[in-house]
Design an enzyme around this catalytic site. Sequence first.
Site, PDB file in Angstrom:
ATOM      1  CD  GLU A   1      -3.060  -0.936   2.340  1.00  0.00           C
ATOM      2  OE1 GLU A   1      -2.776   0.013   2.957  1.00  0.00           O
ATOM      3  OE2 GLU A   1      -3.998  -1.769   2.229  1.00  0.00           O
TER       4      GLU A   1
ATOM      5  CD  GLU B   1      -3.588  -5.949   4.116  1.00  0.00           C
ATOM      6  OE1 GLU B   1      -4.334  -5.027   4.625  1.00  0.00           O
ATOM      7  OE2 GLU B   1      -2.118  -5.783   4.151  1.00  0.00           O
TER       8      GLU B   1
HETATM    9  C1  BG6 Z   1      -4.468  -2.079   5.317  1.00  0.00           C
HETATM   10  C2  BG6 Z   1      -3.070  -2.321   5.933  1.00  0.00           C
HETATM   11  O1  BG6 Z   1      -4.560  -0.777   4.859  1.00  0.00           O
HETATM   12  O2  BG6 Z   1      -5.614  -2.344   6.232  1.00  0.00           O
HETATM   13  C3  BG6 Z   1      -2.930  -3.288   7.208  1.00  0.00           C
HETATM   14  O3  BG6 Z   1      -2.204  -2.761   4.928  1.00  0.00           O
HETATM   15  C4  BG6 Z   1      -4.187  -2.644   7.968  1.00  0.00           C
HETATM   16  O4  BG6 Z   1      -1.636  -3.225   7.706  1.00  0.00           O
HETATM   17  C5  BG6 Z   1      -5.453  -2.898   7.559  1.00  0.00           C
HETATM   18  O5  BG6 Z   1      -3.958  -3.317   9.278  1.00  0.00           O
HETATM   19  C6  BG6 Z   1      -6.554  -2.233   8.231  1.00  0.00           C
HETATM   20  O6  BG6 Z   1      -6.456  -1.014   8.507  1.00  0.00           O
HETATM   21  P1  BG6 Z   1      -6.580  -0.008   9.654  1.00  0.00           P
HETATM   22  O7  BG6 Z   1      -6.168   1.419   9.234  1.00  0.00           O
HETATM   23  O8  BG6 Z   1      -7.616  -0.028  10.254  1.00  0.00           O
HETATM   24  O9  BG6 Z   1      -5.322  -0.631  10.611  1.00  0.00           O
END
Ligand code: BG6
Length: 459
Positions: free
Chosen positions: A162, A359
């Site tokens: 990301e 993800e």
């Molecule tokens: C993604 C990231 O943006 O989403 C993860 O790659 C992250 O590392 C996940 O944990 C959830 O986002 P956030 O901002 O709620 O932690």
Amino acid sequence: MFKKDFVWGVATASYQIEGAAYEDGRGLSIWDDFCKQDGKVFMGHSGDVACDHYHRYKDDFKLMKELGVKNYRFSVSWPRLIPNGTGEVNPKGIEFYNNLIDSMIENGITPYMTLYHWDLPLELHYRGGWLNRESSDWFYEYAKVIAENFGDRVKYFFTFNEPQCFIGQSYSRMLTQAPGIRYSNGEVVKMAHNVMMAHGKACMALREFSKGDVKVGYAPTYCYWYPENENDPKEVDASYEKSFKTELDPNGFGWLSAWWSDPVILGSYPEDGLKLYGKYLPDTWKEDLKVMCQPLDFLGQNIYNGTEGHLDENGNFVDTKRYDGFPRTANMWHVTPNALKYAAIHLYRRYKLPIYITENGLCNQDVISLDGKVHDPQRIDFLNRYLIALDEAIESGAKVDGYFQWSFMDNFEWANGYRDRFGLVYINYQTQERIPKDSAYWYKEVMETNGEKLYEHLK
Ligand code: BG6
């Protein structure tokens, strides 16, 4: 239908789970520093201990095996491996990741390694971080250490997780990610350029110095648009165009898709983007594209949500108003399964590379119930809907090779600290007890049946 060898997996990231922040010669990262600053992270939380995975990885892999996980996407902590970012390598860091990889393999789990999931060595931040043109050489050196030490057993690599977030949200826009310092658009465009140079150089290093035959990809993110009327090809096209458009963002720079992937995969910056931001690129940008654009074996993509749109009476593609009570997750993200479907469709159409969803998952406020278990029907429902949507994308021709659920276990969710839970496995942060949630057992069956479980409700 998911193909026979579809890769079902789970994902995590180093700073979010490892802990042991001050042990065995690990250097500091920008996140160690950011967490110490007042008001940056929910309740002043930090990844100092996190899930204590550094000490508990053997049990964690045993649990993964019990839960049927065969593929695991994880990241390496750059400062644990090279404490100052360049120069001396930390033998304890090498030992840790060697043990980690061996333990995964012993448990029948295939490693998918991400080189960079946001924990930039603090020392490199002091040297100008991604704005320093040398940063791509630092990253090359780091990738070389990784290839030489782990490239015999790790076959699948992702360079960056990301970049939209660790550049866009960190140096521009909301400043919610470390180091949370505002730079001008001109500077941030240069940082983005250097990151893509670093990606290209890392691809070269991974291929040149690994002992095995390695496969390399990239893992950006975005919220894609999808059509309200899926049977209208014009609307599908319009959602595609909108998804890859470069528009001026009043909040800063970085939340874009084509800008981050066209140079890396197609070897060019998007035309509309060049009109807006081309003036900020270094003079060498055309030459640099040759470095950035290395052959990729697959494209990773993190997808959580997106926006529905339709063509209005004037033929303009506009966002469809969300009805009152539109479903949201605990961190207020909208539940939009078709964002996953059309992310796959749009990305395959544009880049023609096999896709891994690197993800996807649900943020929830999970609790231990009186029966001692963690019931998370919302997560099961979320994943079920998104995975059916992914299956539909595959049916319509998108080549999707794998899916990694975020996340194997609850963890340090960056600026939200331990407030939010994304895991299939619940972590009691007081005791470090792991409790698989209902969704973990459900996902096990999804993996075992290669997706058939997703359609159980129809029986
Ligand atoms: C993604 C990231 O943006 O989403 C993860 O790659 C992250 O590392 C996940 O944990 C959830 O986002 P956030 O901002 O709620 O932690």
